[in-house]
Design a protein around this motif. Sequence first.
Motif, mmCIF file in Angstrom:
data_model
loop_
_atom_site.group_PDB
_atom_site.id
_atom_site.type_symbol
_atom_site.label_atom_id
_atom_site.label_comp_id
_atom_site.label_asym_id
_atom_site.label_seq_id
_atom_site.Cartn_x
_atom_site.Cartn_y
_atom_site.Cartn_z
ATOM 1 N N ASP B 83 112.741 38.100 35.051
ATOM 2 C CA ASP B 83 113.484 36.903 34.635
ATOM 3 C C ASP B 83 113.839 36.029 35.834
ATOM 4 N N SER B 84 113.616 36.529 37.044
ATOM 5 C CA SER B 84 113.918 35.758 38.246
ATOM 6 C C SER B 84 113.076 34.488 38.268
ATOM 7 N N ALA B 85 113.746 33.358 38.326
ATOM 8 C CA ALA B 85 113.063 32.065 38.251
ATOM 9 C C ALA B 85 114.116 30.974 38.373
ATOM 10 N N VAL B 86 113.631 29.733 38.391
ATOM 11 C CA VAL B 86 114.531 28.584 38.241
ATOM 12 C C VAL B 86 114.483 28.162 36.779
ATOM 13 N N TYR B 87 115.643 28.026 36.172
ATOM 14 C CA TYR B 87 115.723 27.598 34.779
ATOM 15 C C TYR B 87 116.156 26.133 34.749
ATOM 16 N N LEU B 88 115.329 25.334 34.131
ATOM 17 C CA LEU B 88 115.542 23.896 34.100
ATOM 18 C C LEU B 88 115.988 23.466 32.713
ATOM 19 N N CYS B 89 116.993 22.603 32.708
ATOM 20 C CA CYS B 89 117.442 21.964 31.475
ATOM 21 C C CYS B 89 116.994 20.507 31.536
ATOM 22 N N ALA B 90 116.459 20.007 30.455
ATOM 23 C CA ALA B 90 116.012 18.606 30.411
ATOM 24 C C ALA B 90 116.450 17.987 29.095
ATOM 25 N N VAL B 91 116.848 16.735 29.162
ATOM 26 C CA VAL B 91 117.242 16.011 27.960
ATOM 27 C C VAL B 91 116.226 14.915 27.681
ATOM 28 N N GLY B 92 115.709 14.881 26.473
ATOM 29 C CA GLY B 92 114.786 13.842 26.052
ATOM 30 C C GLY B 92 115.564 12.653 25.540
ATOM 31 N N VAL B 93 115.183 11.455 26.016
ATOM 32 C CA VAL B 93 115.907 10.246 25.635
ATOM 33 C C VAL B 93 114.935 9.178 25.166
ATOM 34 N N GLY B 94 115.431 8.302 24.344
ATOM 35 C CA GLY B 94 114.646 7.145 23.951
ATOM 36 C C GLY B 94 113.529 7.482 22.980
ATOM 37 N N SER B 95 112.846 6.426 22.580
ATOM 38 C CA SER B 95 111.799 6.581 21.565
ATOM 39 C C SER B 95 110.621 7.389 22.086
ATOM 40 N N GLN B 96 110.386 7.378 23.381
ATOM 41 C CA GLN B 96 109.260 8.117 23.940
ATOM 42 C C GLN B 96 109.622 9.531 24.364
ATOM 43 N N GLY B 97 110.906 9.857 24.293
ATOM 44 C CA GLY B 97 111.311 11.211 24.647
ATOM 45 C C GLY B 97 111.183 11.534 26.120
ATOM 46 N N ASN B 98 111.325 10.523 26.970
ATOM 47 C CA ASN B 98 111.277 10.794 28.412
ATOM 48 C C ASN B 98 112.307 11.856 28.781
ATOM 49 N N LEU B 99 111.933 12.764 29.651
ATOM 50 C CA LEU B 99 112.812 13.868 30.021
ATOM 51 C C LEU B 99 113.574 13.561 31.288
ATOM 52 N N ILE B 100 114.876 13.837 31.239
ATOM 53 C CA ILE B 100 115.725 13.774 32.425
ATOM 54 C C ILE B 100 116.110 15.204 32.746
ATOM 55 N N PHE B 101 115.762 15.654 33.945
ATOM 56 C CA PHE B 101 115.969 17.043 34.323
ATOM 57 C C PHE B 101 117.253 17.231 35.109
ATOM 58 N N GLY B 102 117.894 18.386 34.901
ATOM 59 C CA GLY B 102 118.939 18.837 35.791
ATOM 60 C C GLY B 102 118.324 19.444 37.043
ATOM 61 N N LYS B 103 119.175 19.822 37.986
ATOM 62 C CA LYS B 103 118.681 20.378 39.254
ATOM 63 C C LYS B 103 118.189 21.804 39.126
ATOM 64 N N GLY B 104 118.529 22.452 38.005
ATOM 65 C CA GLY B 104 118.065 23.806 37.798
ATOM 66 C C GLY B 104 119.073 24.856 38.237
ATOM 67 N N THR B 105 118.954 26.042 37.661
ATOM 68 C CA THR B 105 119.719 27.216 38.077
ATOM 69 C C THR B 105 118.729 28.249 38.570
ATOM 70 N N LYS B 106 118.891 28.641 39.831
ATOM 71 C CA LYS B 106 118.021 29.678 40.400
ATOM 72 C C LYS B 106 118.615 31.037 40.099
ATOM 73 N N LEU B 107 117.932 31.810 39.271
ATOM 74 C CA LEU B 107 118.391 33.141 38.884
ATOM 75 C C LEU B 107 117.603 34.189 39.647
ATOM 76 N N SER B 108 118.316 35.081 40.299
ATOM 77 C CA SER B 108 117.693 36.218 40.989
ATOM 78 C C SER B 108 118.220 37.485 40.348
ATOM 79 N N VAL B 109 117.309 38.320 39.864
ATOM 80 C CA VAL B 109 117.682 39.582 39.235
ATOM 81 C C VAL B 109 117.254 40.707 40.161
ATOM 82 N N LYS B 110 118.231 41.462 40.655
ATOM 83 C CA LYS B 110 117.980 42.561 41.591
ATOM 84 C C LYS B 110 117.765 43.858 40.821
ATOM 85 N N PRO B 111 116.853 44.717 41.325
ATOM 86 C CA PRO B 111 116.621 45.999 40.638
ATOM 87 C C PRO B 111 117.836 46.911 40.727
#
Lengths: 111, 111
Positions: B83-111
């Motif tokens: 599951d270790s990855a950057v998780y991005l949230c994006a909001v679609g806006v307008g008639s074309q659904g252009n995406l505006i992204f957040g900066k992301g959350t970097k998740l690190s899962v240690k064994p």
Amino acid sequence: SAVISQKPSRDICQRGTSLTIQCQVDSQVTMMFWYRQQPGQSLTLIATANQGSEATYESGFVIDKFPISRPNLTFSTLTVSNMSPEDSSIYLCSAGQIEQFFGPGTRLTVL
Amino acid sequence: EDKVVQSPLSLVVHEGDTVTLNCSYEVTNFRSLLWYKQEKKAPTFLFMLTSSGIEKKSGRLSSILDKKELFSILNITATQTGDSAVYLCAVGVGSQGNLIFGKGTKLSVKP
């Protein structure tokens, strides 16, 4: 979901030259998008490319620097013109009007 | 100006933990909210949310949207190192659904 391929996957270019990135979708789509992801940053939309019309550019991006073609419903190109080191980024295309799916990206390094 | 804010920006957990990632937004002409997982280059699609209060689930991942309070959460239960990855949230806006992204959350899962 759409399957999207991009070429090249990576390139190293000299300052002042231009690079054209190709994006191919496995099905016909109305909307295609081009994004830039600078090192350590999130994705920023460059432009929206609809088949049969001029691309729509976001604030801060201009056609002379990033000309886009959209000759049919499965293909688009983005050219990065007169490159400088500041253009070093990952360039991603996406497709889909509601759910957007991304290509694998092109990692560009400008020396 | 439209904006999407994710928190935390980074998170380190151990395998088996449960995590909650947050995404708040202020946009005009909201259309949808999307979550992506980015491991190397291409963001891979996780969820798209358009209606408040309806949870979407896929295995150990789930997400819900609150359109009144303008936020969404992504839950991951029984985390694994994969599951270790950057998780991005994006909001679609307008008639074309252009995406505006957040900066992301970097998740690190240690064994």
